[in-house]
Design a protein around this motif. Structure first.
Motif, mmCIF file in Angstrom:
data_model
loop_
_atom_site.group_PDB
_atom_site.id
_atom_site.type_symbol
_atom_site.label_atom_id
_atom_site.label_comp_id
_atom_site.label_asym_id
_atom_site.label_seq_id
_atom_site.Cartn_x
_atom_site.Cartn_y
_atom_site.Cartn_z
ATOM 1 N N SER A 11 -6.549 6.348 -1.157
ATOM 2 C CA SER A 11 -6.787 5.012 -1.083
ATOM 3 C C SER A 11 -5.548 4.066 -0.997
ATOM 4 N N ASN A 15 -12.655 1.904 1.819
ATOM 5 C CA ASN A 15 -11.677 3.089 1.554
ATOM 6 C C ASN A 15 -11.731 3.797 3.085
ATOM 7 N N PRO A 16 -10.742 3.594 3.842
ATOM 8 C CA PRO A 16 -10.830 4.016 5.427
ATOM 9 C C PRO A 16 -10.747 5.651 5.325
ATOM 10 N N TRP A 60 -8.420 -1.221 -1.931
ATOM 11 C CA TRP A 60 -9.201 -1.677 -0.782
ATOM 12 C C TRP A 60 -10.651 -1.391 -1.056
ATOM 13 N N MET A 98 -9.631 -1.803 7.058
ATOM 14 C CA MET A 98 -10.049 -0.408 7.124
ATOM 15 C C MET A 98 -10.533 0.061 8.882
#
Length: 413
Positions: free
Chosen positions: A216, A230-231, A227, A167
């Motif tokens: 995502s 979630n970045p 993930w 992330m």
């Protein structure tokens, strides 16, 4: 005053960072102190069967040490990378960020290999009935390692325990674009960040029948799991810290009514927290959390986590004082010396956060295994946590010593 190099000539100059003087590169004591606290909490939270985890800040509200880590990382990035963009231009600043992404990538791979190997070694030694590769759900990796190695290196296989550094990498990759947008217009940058965050909110998108637009990354090829961090959601918090440190968002004034508002927000979260459900038996709160999980979702970074963290951050800002002056303790009284030592050691841990984080993730599994062997009574768990804190401090000092490259100084006589 903003320093702009020739390589920035192609970028619009309507939005300039007000914090780009040499003084902007001075480490903020508040940043390192609170990041150090986050490192200790992260160790507690990742140690299996640790009753300390029942009382960490995450149990009193929606946000936790992850928010502290990400927000402070955004502030630290403004100091470490923002100055590179200002002094050497966009291209060189991007190269500086790319180098950091490269470092974090191999740190992520190395951490996985070390922990997976350690767990496999424990299982091979047959010292316990527990299958330790199963404690991190690494069955598929060891049963079919070829495809999973490819997935590991391409970040299409990201086990839950190993998800925060990927992330962080993706958010860092966004940083050059953020700097470019900031040159155009800060409001445009804010709109872009909020828009990306909105499209990361799966619950919100599904409510409007737009779930297929959810931003995502897949975490494994054999399921629909994504993930955990979630970045695209967490970038909002990272760039909030970045913007505060750059001066794009002015520091809020210290006032009684803002402190009161922050306290009210924090206290209002307690009945809805894990503590409220667990200790006070608020069944209605449990039902509320289930029915409104999108607002507090950790993976996508729900909005109530953001609100509660900003309230906590403001209170931390008030406690530390302007410029962190309250973190500078003077006096010869025994309590003053003890408090000054605690601040100094915690700050040292925060200064070496990446190395300490990597070590803590390995250490947490070692402590968990050790507690499996000796038992988990109050004394042993407390002692294990204290030893863990001490080891993190030792690692921070060791890393700082190596970074200082003492062998390049004058030789000893």
């Amino acid at each position: 005053m903003t320093m702009v190099s020739v390589t920035d000539a192609g970028l619009p100059q309507t939005a300039r960072a007000p914090v780009s003087t040499p003084g902007a590169r001075v480490r903020d004591p508040r940043l390192d102190f609170y990041r150090g606290i986050a490192m200790f909490i992260i160790l507690f939270a990742h140690t299996p069967g640790n009753f300390f985890t029942s009382w960490i800040p995450a149990r009193w509200g929606f946000s936790d040490a992850t928010e502290m880590f990400v927000f402070c990382s955004g502030m630290a990035s403004a100091i470490a990378f923002g100055g590179s963009f200002d002094r050497f231009g966009w291209a060189m600043g991007t190269a500086r960020v790319g180098y950091r992404v490269w470092q974090v990538y191999w740190a992520h791979i190395g951490m996985f290999v070390i922990i997976a190997t350690m767990l496999a070694g424990i299982d091979l030694a047959q010292v316990s009935d527990t299958v330790y590769i199963g404690t991190l759900n690494l069955w598929r990796f060891f049963s079919d390692p070829g495809p999973q190695l490819v997935g590991l290196l391409t970040l299409t296989y990201v086990p839950n325990y190993f998800d925060i550094l990927p992330m962080y990498m993706v958010i860092l990759i966004m940083l050059p674009l953020v700097m470019a947008l900031a040159r155009i217009n800060l409001w445009l940058l804010a709109a872009a960040s909020v828009t990306v965050w909105v499209f990361a909110q799966n619950a919100l998108l599904e409510a409007f029948g737009l779930g297929h637009l959810h931003l995502s990354f897949p975490a494994e090829p054999w399921s629909e799991r994504q993930w955990f961090f979630n970045p695209f959601g967490w970038q909002l918090l990272f760039f909030s810290g970045f913007a505060f440190m750059r001066g794009w968002i002015p520091a809020p004034p210290l006032s009684r009514w803002l402190i009161t508002l922050a306290v009210v927000i924090v206290l209002a979260n307690v009945p809805l927290s894990n503590i409220g459900v667990r200790e006070f038996g608020f069944d209605w709160a449990r039902d509320w959390r289930i029915g409104n999980r999108g607002w507090i979702n950790k993976s996508d970074f729900g909005i109530l986590r953001y609100v509660q963290f900003l309230a906590l951050a403001y209170l931390g800002y008030a406690v530390a004082g302007d410029g962190g002056r309250n973190l500078i303790v003077t006096g010869t009284h025994a309590l003053a010396r003890i408090w000054a030592t605690i601040i100094r050691l915690t700050t040292k841990v925060g200064q070496q956060s990446l190395a300490v984080f990597l070590f803590s993730m390995v250490l947490a599994r070692i402590i968990g295994f050790s507690l499996d062997q000796v038992g988990r009574d109050t004394l042993t768990v407390t002692l294990a946590n204290l030893i863990g804190i001490g080891l993190l401090i030792c690692v921070a000092h060791a890393v700082a010593w190596f970074k200082g490259q003492p062998w390049r100084g004058r030789p000893a006589r």
